[in-house]
Design a protein around this motif. Sequence first.
Motif, PDB file in Angstrom:
ATOM      1  N   ALA A   1       9.128  21.522 -21.595  1.00  0.00           N
ATOM      2  CA  ALA A   1       8.540  20.894 -22.966  1.00  0.00           C
ATOM      3  C   ALA A   1       7.715  21.548 -23.599  1.00  0.00           C
ATOM      4  CB  ALA A   1       8.152  19.563 -22.371  1.00  0.00           C
ATOM      5  N   GLN A   2       6.477  21.933 -23.373  1.00  0.00           N
ATOM      6  CA  GLN A   2       5.359  22.489 -23.968  1.00  0.00           C
ATOM      7  C   GLN A   2       6.051  23.867 -24.565  1.00  0.00           C
ATOM      8  OE1 GLN A   2       2.517  21.494 -24.703  1.00  0.00           O
ATOM      9  NE2 GLN A   2       1.912  23.209 -25.535  1.00  0.00           N
ATOM     10  N   ARG A   3       6.747  24.724 -23.806  1.00  0.00           N
ATOM     11  CA  ARG A   3       7.332  25.782 -24.562  1.00  0.00           C
ATOM     12  C   ARG A   3       8.225  25.558 -25.605  1.00  0.00           C
ATOM     13  NH1 ARG A   3       7.790  29.993 -26.320  1.00  0.00           N
ATOM     14  NH2 ARG A   3       8.842  31.875 -25.741  1.00  0.00           N
ATOM     15  N   LEU A   4       9.225  24.393 -25.413  1.00  0.00           N
ATOM     16  CA  LEU A   4      10.122  24.224 -26.420  1.00  0.00           C
ATOM     17  C   LEU A   4       9.396  23.839 -27.715  1.00  0.00           C
ATOM     18  CD1 LEU A   4      12.989  22.760 -24.407  1.00  0.00           C
ATOM     19  CD2 LEU A   4      12.750  25.021 -25.591  1.00  0.00           C
ATOM     20  N   LYS A   5       8.189  22.711 -27.404  1.00  0.00           N
ATOM     21  CA  LYS A   5       7.591  22.133 -28.515  1.00  0.00           C
ATOM     22  C   LYS A   5       6.944  23.055 -29.380  1.00  0.00           C
ATOM     23  CE  LYS A   5       3.684  18.948 -29.330  1.00  0.00           C
ATOM     24  NZ  LYS A   5       2.738  17.784 -28.723  1.00  0.00           N
ATOM     25  N   GLU A   6       6.148  24.260 -28.764  1.00  0.00           N
ATOM     26  CA  GLU A   6       5.741  25.476 -29.464  1.00  0.00           C
ATOM     27  C   GLU A   6       7.048  26.142 -30.401  1.00  0.00           C
ATOM     28  OE1 GLU A   6       2.797  26.210 -25.817  1.00  0.00           O
ATOM     29  OE2 GLU A   6       4.269  27.857 -26.512  1.00  0.00           O
ATOM     30  N   LYS A   7       8.051  26.370 -29.549  1.00  0.00           N
ATOM     31  CA  LYS A   7       9.024  26.836 -30.601  1.00  0.00           C
ATOM     32  C   LYS A   7       9.554  26.024 -31.626  1.00  0.00           C
ATOM     33  CE  LYS A   7      10.659  30.046 -31.154  1.00  0.00           C
ATOM     34  NZ  LYS A   7      10.542  31.249 -31.229  1.00  0.00           N
ATOM     35  N   MET A   8       9.732  24.872 -31.453  1.00  0.00           N
ATOM     36  CA  MET A   8      10.304  23.834 -32.439  1.00  0.00           C
ATOM     37  C   MET A   8       9.280  23.904 -33.484  1.00  0.00           C
ATOM     38  SD  MET A   8      12.891  22.590 -32.611  1.00  0.00           S
ATOM     39  CE  MET A   8      14.332  21.409 -32.041  1.00  0.00           C
ATOM     40  N   ASN A   9       7.964  23.715 -33.473  1.00  0.00           N
ATOM     41  CA  ASN A   9       7.023  23.809 -34.248  1.00  0.00           C
ATOM     42  C   ASN A   9       6.784  24.776 -35.366  1.00  0.00           C
ATOM     43  OD1 ASN A   9       6.144  21.126 -33.730  1.00  0.00           O
ATOM     44  ND2 ASN A   9       4.175  21.897 -32.327  1.00  0.00           N
ATOM     45  N   ALA A  10       7.246  26.234 -34.424  1.00  0.00           N
ATOM     46  CA  ALA A  10       7.063  27.528 -35.182  1.00  0.00           C
ATOM     47  C   ALA A  10       8.338  27.392 -35.953  1.00  0.00           C
ATOM     48  CB  ALA A  10       7.239  28.518 -34.341  1.00  0.00           C
ATOM     49  N   LEU A  11       9.576  26.649 -35.744  1.00  0.00           N
ATOM     50  CA  LEU A  11      10.825  26.663 -36.372  1.00  0.00           C
ATOM     51  C   LEU A  11      10.678  25.988 -37.644  1.00  0.00           C
ATOM     52  CD1 LEU A  11      13.682  26.851 -33.574  1.00  0.00           C
ATOM     53  CD2 LEU A  11      13.049  28.665 -35.324  1.00  0.00           C
ATOM     54  N   THR A  12       9.985  24.812 -37.304  1.00  0.00           N
ATOM     55  CA  THR A  12      10.008  23.874 -38.557  1.00  0.00           C
ATOM     56  C   THR A  12       9.079  24.094 -39.561  1.00  0.00           C
ATOM     57  OG1 THR A  12       8.405  22.433 -37.104  1.00  0.00           O
ATOM     58  CG2 THR A  12      10.760  21.674 -37.423  1.00  0.00           C
ATOM     59  N   ASP A  13       7.764  24.769 -38.891  1.00  0.00           N
ATOM     60  CA  ASP A  13       6.632  25.423 -39.917  1.00  0.00           C
ATOM     61  C   ASP A  13       7.260  26.500 -40.783  1.00  0.00           C
ATOM     62  OD1 ASP A  13       5.049  23.899 -38.770  1.00  0.00           O
ATOM     63  OD2 ASP A  13       4.022  24.819 -37.575  1.00  0.00           O
ATOM     64  N   ALA A  14       8.222  27.354 -40.359  1.00  0.00           N
ATOM     65  CA  ALA A  14       8.805  28.472 -40.967  1.00  0.00           C
ATOM     66  C   ALA A  14       9.874  27.979 -41.980  1.00  0.00           C
ATOM     67  CB  ALA A  14       9.413  29.577 -40.047  1.00  0.00           C
ATOM     68  N   GLY A  15      10.455  26.741 -41.687  1.00  0.00           N
ATOM     69  CA  GLY A  15      11.226  26.210 -42.575  1.00  0.00           C
ATOM     70  C   GLY A  15      12.726  26.476 -42.123  1.00  0.00           C
ATOM     71  N   THR A  16      12.856  27.016 -40.866  1.00  0.00           N
ATOM     72  CA  THR A  16      14.142  27.593 -40.472  1.00  0.00           C
ATOM     73  C   THR A  16      14.913  26.339 -40.174  1.00  0.00           C
ATOM     74  OG1 THR A  16      12.808  29.276 -39.289  1.00  0.00           O
ATOM     75  CG2 THR A  16      15.489  28.996 -38.524  1.00  0.00           C
TER      76      THR A  16
END
Length: 318
Positions: free
Chosen positions: A22-37
């Motif tokens: 969950a932690q790993r996916l949260k980081e990934k998802m945040n990175a993706l949303t921050d980048a606007g992907t």
Amino acid sequence: MADRLYIVVPCYNEEQVLPITAQRLKEKMNALTDAGTVAADSRVLFVDDGSKDGTWKIISALNKEDGLFEGVKLSRNRGHQNALLAGMFTAIERADVIISMDADLQDDVDAADEMLDRYYDGADVVYGVRSRRDKDGFFKRTTAEGFYKVMQALGVDVVFNHADYRLMSRRAVEGLKQFKEVNLFLRGIVPMVGYRSEKVYYRRGERAAGESKYPLKKMVSFAVDGITSFSVKPLNFIFTTAAVLTVLGFAGLIATITLAALDVIPFWGIVLSAMALFTGLTCACMSIVGLYVGKNYMETKHRPPYIIEEHLKGGDKD
Ligand code: UDP
Ligand code: MG
């Protein structure tokens, strides 16, 4: 506007690894949303496949804590493939694009970026392919790779070394919905859906925690399922074998009669060994036919592949 992504993760007795995942996916998802992907209201959907441990408790807690996490609880254990299906069909109600992956982080989460690139370039299906299996044990690697080779030899369209780490667009999942099969083998069905597909290569790692939920027994039944769901070649094989054996049996009979008449061998010696051989082969052939008859029987029942007991929806992200 970026598309809304759902990461679908089937979980069966995964309490040990789930918090890490969950932690790993949260980081990934945040990175993706921050980048606007991907869109800001993208989600991670955990499917609890009738776990007997604290998996559902963890999923509920995650959902309460952070609106990023959604959970679906199946009414009982229905197996990896059905759990995946439940997750994808639930996610598609809101998602534009879905990535499915295992709960144990054996699939490289970072490969998702490249998958999304391919998706935005126009691919509807992106297969995650293991470039190396050095983290799998010798036995797992040999049997798994042998399985793909047998499937391909039997004419089944499977992507070599691709498991269930894949991206699918909304229309690809809608296409998948039209396949009403009960004997589910997604790796064989997804290529049949069609549309443009691409491959992304990644290194398969070790389980982050916990143990494999695929003991040898499940692996064998998964392989037999895969083969008999997509290929009738074993039936052709039976026919050829039966034809050859009939000819051989006939020749053997003439030879035996001749040799026995000449008193070279006792008559019953050959009869006994021939009987053993043919009984064995007959049983083997019958059981292959039986497998297909069984499949048919299950299909005609039209049983639902899964039943959802509870669905915890995501909230607004804080
Ligand atoms: N899984 C599931 N239902 C089952 C067995 C497994 O949902 O009945 C899930 C499991 O939680 C994991 C994925 O399927 O997310 C793959 O299982 P595992 O990692 O144990 O398989 P392996 O990588 O050893 O082949
Ligand atoms: Mg695994």
